[in-house]
Motif scaffolding. Structure first.
Motif, PDB file in Angstrom:
ATOM      1  N   LEU A  60       0.951  -1.125   0.132  1.00  0.00           N
ATOM      2  CA  LEU A  60      -0.148   0.086  -0.102  1.00  0.00           C
ATOM      3  C   LEU A  60       0.847   1.369   0.100  1.00  0.00           C
ATOM      4  CD1 LEU A  60      -2.808  -1.033   2.434  1.00  0.00           C
ATOM      5  CD2 LEU A  60      -3.046  -0.771  -0.280  1.00  0.00           C
ATOM      6  N   VAL A  61       2.173   1.107   0.175  1.00  0.00           N
ATOM      7  CA  VAL A  61       3.135   2.346   0.112  1.00  0.00           C
ATOM      8  C   VAL A  61       4.128   1.968  -1.172  1.00  0.00           C
ATOM      9  CG1 VAL A  61       4.714   3.697   1.165  1.00  0.00           C
ATOM     10  CG2 VAL A  61       3.044   2.458   2.482  1.00  0.00           C
ATOM     11  N   PRO A  62       3.660   2.547  -2.242  1.00  0.00           N
ATOM     12  CA  PRO A  62       4.556   1.931  -3.507  1.00  0.00           C
ATOM     13  C   PRO A  62       5.870   2.483  -3.647  1.00  0.00           C
ATOM     14  CG  PRO A  62       2.191   2.847  -4.218  1.00  0.00           C
ATOM     15  CD  PRO A  62       2.585   3.312  -2.791  1.00  0.00           C
ATOM     16  N   ALA A  63       6.924   1.382  -3.909  1.00  0.00           N
ATOM     17  CA  ALA A  63       8.100   2.138  -4.081  1.00  0.00           C
ATOM     18  C   ALA A  63       8.340   2.698  -5.574  1.00  0.00           C
ATOM     19  CB  ALA A  63       9.309   0.651  -4.186  1.00  0.00           C
ATOM     20  N   ARG A  64       7.434   2.531  -6.362  1.00  0.00           N
ATOM     21  CA  ARG A  64       7.707   3.332  -7.773  1.00  0.00           C
ATOM     22  C   ARG A  64       6.124   3.959  -7.864  1.00  0.00           C
ATOM     23  NH1 ARG A  64      10.863  -0.950  -8.392  1.00  0.00           N
ATOM     24  NH2 ARG A  64      13.176  -0.524  -9.113  1.00  0.00           N
ATOM     25  N   PRO A  65       5.854   5.137  -7.154  1.00  0.00           N
ATOM     26  CA  PRO A  65       4.742   5.682  -7.492  1.00  0.00           C
ATOM     27  C   PRO A  65       4.307   6.055  -8.688  1.00  0.00           C
ATOM     28  CG  PRO A  65       5.987   6.738  -5.856  1.00  0.00           C
ATOM     29  CD  PRO A  65       6.957   5.969  -6.286  1.00  0.00           C
ATOM     30  N   ARG A  66       3.041   5.997  -9.036  1.00  0.00           N
ATOM     31  CA  ARG A  66       2.103   6.513 -10.534  1.00  0.00           C
ATOM     32  C   ARG A  66       1.679   7.807  -9.943  1.00  0.00           C
ATOM     33  NH1 ARG A  66       4.956   2.964 -14.003  1.00  0.00           N
ATOM     34  NH2 ARG A  66       4.540   0.891 -13.342  1.00  0.00           N
ATOM     35  N   ARG A  67       1.153   8.369 -11.294  1.00  0.00           N
ATOM     36  CA  ARG A  67       0.285   9.615 -11.169  1.00  0.00           C
ATOM     37  C   ARG A  67      -1.041   9.369 -10.775  1.00  0.00           C
ATOM     38  NH1 ARG A  67       2.898  14.077 -13.531  1.00  0.00           N
ATOM     39  NH2 ARG A  67       0.949  14.966 -13.814  1.00  0.00           N
ATOM     40  N   THR A  68      -1.646   8.413 -10.964  1.00  0.00           N
ATOM     41  CA  THR A  68      -3.090   7.954 -10.652  1.00  0.00           C
ATOM     42  C   THR A  68      -3.128   6.916  -9.847  1.00  0.00           C
ATOM     43  OG1 THR A  68      -3.456   6.609 -12.408  1.00  0.00           O
ATOM     44  CG2 THR A  68      -3.568   9.051 -13.047  1.00  0.00           C
ATOM     45  N   LEU A  69      -4.129   6.848  -9.219  1.00  0.00           N
ATOM     46  CA  LEU A  69      -4.683   5.646  -8.007  1.00  0.00           C
ATOM     47  C   LEU A  69      -4.734   4.201  -9.164  1.00  0.00           C
ATOM     48  CD1 LEU A  69      -5.193   4.611  -5.327  1.00  0.00           C
ATOM     49  CD2 LEU A  69      -7.555   5.499  -5.690  1.00  0.00           C
ATOM     50  N   THR A  70      -5.437   4.631 -10.132  1.00  0.00           N
ATOM     51  CA  THR A  70      -5.721   3.525 -10.869  1.00  0.00           C
ATOM     52  C   THR A  70      -4.349   2.754 -11.440  1.00  0.00           C
ATOM     53  OG1 THR A  70      -7.898   4.462 -11.899  1.00  0.00           O
ATOM     54  CG2 THR A  70      -6.779   2.594 -13.183  1.00  0.00           C
ATOM     55  N   ALA A  71      -3.569   3.542 -11.768  1.00  0.00           N
ATOM     56  CA  ALA A  71      -2.078   2.848 -12.430  1.00  0.00           C
ATOM     57  C   ALA A  71      -1.608   2.144 -11.216  1.00  0.00           C
ATOM     58  CB  ALA A  71      -1.336   4.048 -12.974  1.00  0.00           C
ATOM     59  N   GLU A  72      -1.516   2.602  -9.816  1.00  0.00           N
ATOM     60  CA  GLU A  72      -1.097   2.034  -8.657  1.00  0.00           C
ATOM     61  C   GLU A  72      -1.821   0.806  -8.581  1.00  0.00           C
ATOM     62  OE1 GLU A  72       1.500   5.526  -6.559  1.00  0.00           O
ATOM     63  OE2 GLU A  72      -0.574   5.096  -5.999  1.00  0.00           O
TER      64      GLU A  72
END
Length: 361
Positions: A75-87
């Motif tokens: 729930l804490v991404p190492a490689r954040p994305r711009r949108t919630l959907t992508a994560e």
């Protein structure tokens, strides 16, 4: 106690500062599960609960162990994305073994106790142990853990739908409102990194995050003595508005270390009355009691959970808890055959906001 992140030979550019919608949603879910940690957000939490669809509220209470005491790694991404959907799409790509073992990892603050191989999905004894630990959290959490072990595909899909429903219920509005604050924080951190280097940048993240004198490690004042490495992967730093005052560090095997930090400092509180200072400071003077408090600051725990996490005997833990309760620093609530102990945030705050922030790290 410290966490040491080895960055030997790591270029400054491998320190990644980025906002994460999923990590911020998780911080919001933590606020909803533990509003006492975030008195400045009490009105927001009350408003969200008041307008939340009943079925979504039930689902959040059922799965709250994923974000209440600490955060499930995914729930804490190492490689954040711009949108919630992508994560969430990235989350879907995690294999069942990793997902389930991570979801059922027991935590006391950041003292992460991972299941040894084989995982609870593959081993009957590991499964029984996971369910036994879940039982202490209540019937809802036990039933949820059992369903996750029985049909991980269905439960994973349910968790995704729950997080998507949160987006439409409250997250999208809140995320838009804090976008400017997070963007400003990221500009500041990246400018510091470019102009002044790693040491100055880490100092702006938190007083609990420093560069070792030899420049080869990041030192984080946390709940454990532990070491991890950022070789070839870098370190990801994620600012958070709703996570304040927590400093969350994820360092799961095989993935870059991640630090979620408060985007801006909190406001100091007023000192408590002098006549009660001595009793409470005496209770806090013992290093074991301080560790127990830092664990309990993250959510309710039983005597046996604390004993297991810190390799103490239950009688030892009971004696320390008794001292803390006499000092008014703990509350206790019975749930069936379990007694759950929790930090009394109001009384701790009167000792000073710096102490509360230290316990929340």
């Amino acid at each position: 106690m410290t966490l040491r992140i080895d960055i030997t030979g790591l270029p400054p550019g491998r320190l990644r500062f980025a906002a994460s919608p999923l990590a911020e949603l998780t911080a919001m879910l933590h606020v909803l599960a533990e509003p006492a940690h975030h008195p400045q957000l009490a009105d927001w939490a009350d408003g969200v609960w008041a307008t939340m669809p009943p079925e979504l509220a039930r689902q959040l209470r059922e799965a709250q162990f994923l974000w209440r005491s600490s955060r499930a790694d995914f729930l804490v991404p190492a490689r954040p994305r711009r949108t919630l959907t992508a994560e969430l799409d990235d989350l879907d790509r995690i294999d069942d073994e990793t997902y389930v073992a991570t979801a059922l990892t027991t935590t006391c603050g950041n003292n992460r106790l991972h299941f040894p191989a084989p995982s609870p999905l593959a081993d009957r004894a590991a499964r029984a142990g996971a369910l036994d630990l879940a039982q202490a959290r209540g019937a809802l959490q036990e039933a949820f853990a059992e369903r996750l072990l029985t049909d991980p595909t269905a439960v994973r899909a349910q968790i995704r739908r729950t997080l998507e429903h949160c987006a439409s219920a409250f997250f999208d509005t809140a995320w838009t409102a804090i976008a400017t604050e997070l963007a400003a924080d990221l500009r500041q951190k990246n400018d510091l990194l470019t102009r002044h280097g790693i040491e100055a940048t880490l100092g702006s993240v938190s007083s609990a995050v420093t560069l070792a004198p030899d420049g080869n490690s990041i030192i984080v004042d946390q709940l454990q003595d532990n070491t991890t490495t950022a070789h070839d992967q870098g370190v990801t730093f994620i600012p958070s508005t709703y996570g304040r005052p927590h400093l969350v560090v994820i360092h799961a095997p095989g993935r870059p270390p991640v630090v979620q930090y408060p985007a801006t400092p909190h406001n100091p509180s007023q000192p408590m009355a002098q006549e009660t200072v001595a009793l409470r400071l005496e209770a806090l003077a013992h290093p074991v009691r301080l560790r127990l408090l830092r664990t309990l600051a993250r959510g309710p725990h039983t005597n046996s959970e604390l004993a297991h996490a810190w390799k103490l005997t239950p009688p030892e833990v009971s004696r320390h808890l008794a001292v803390l309760r006499r000092a008014g620093l703990l509350t206790a609530r019975r749930q069936g055959r379990y007694v759950h102990y929790t930090l009394d945030h109001t009384h701790v705050t009167t000792l000073g906001s710096d102490l509360l922030a230290a316990l929340m790290r």
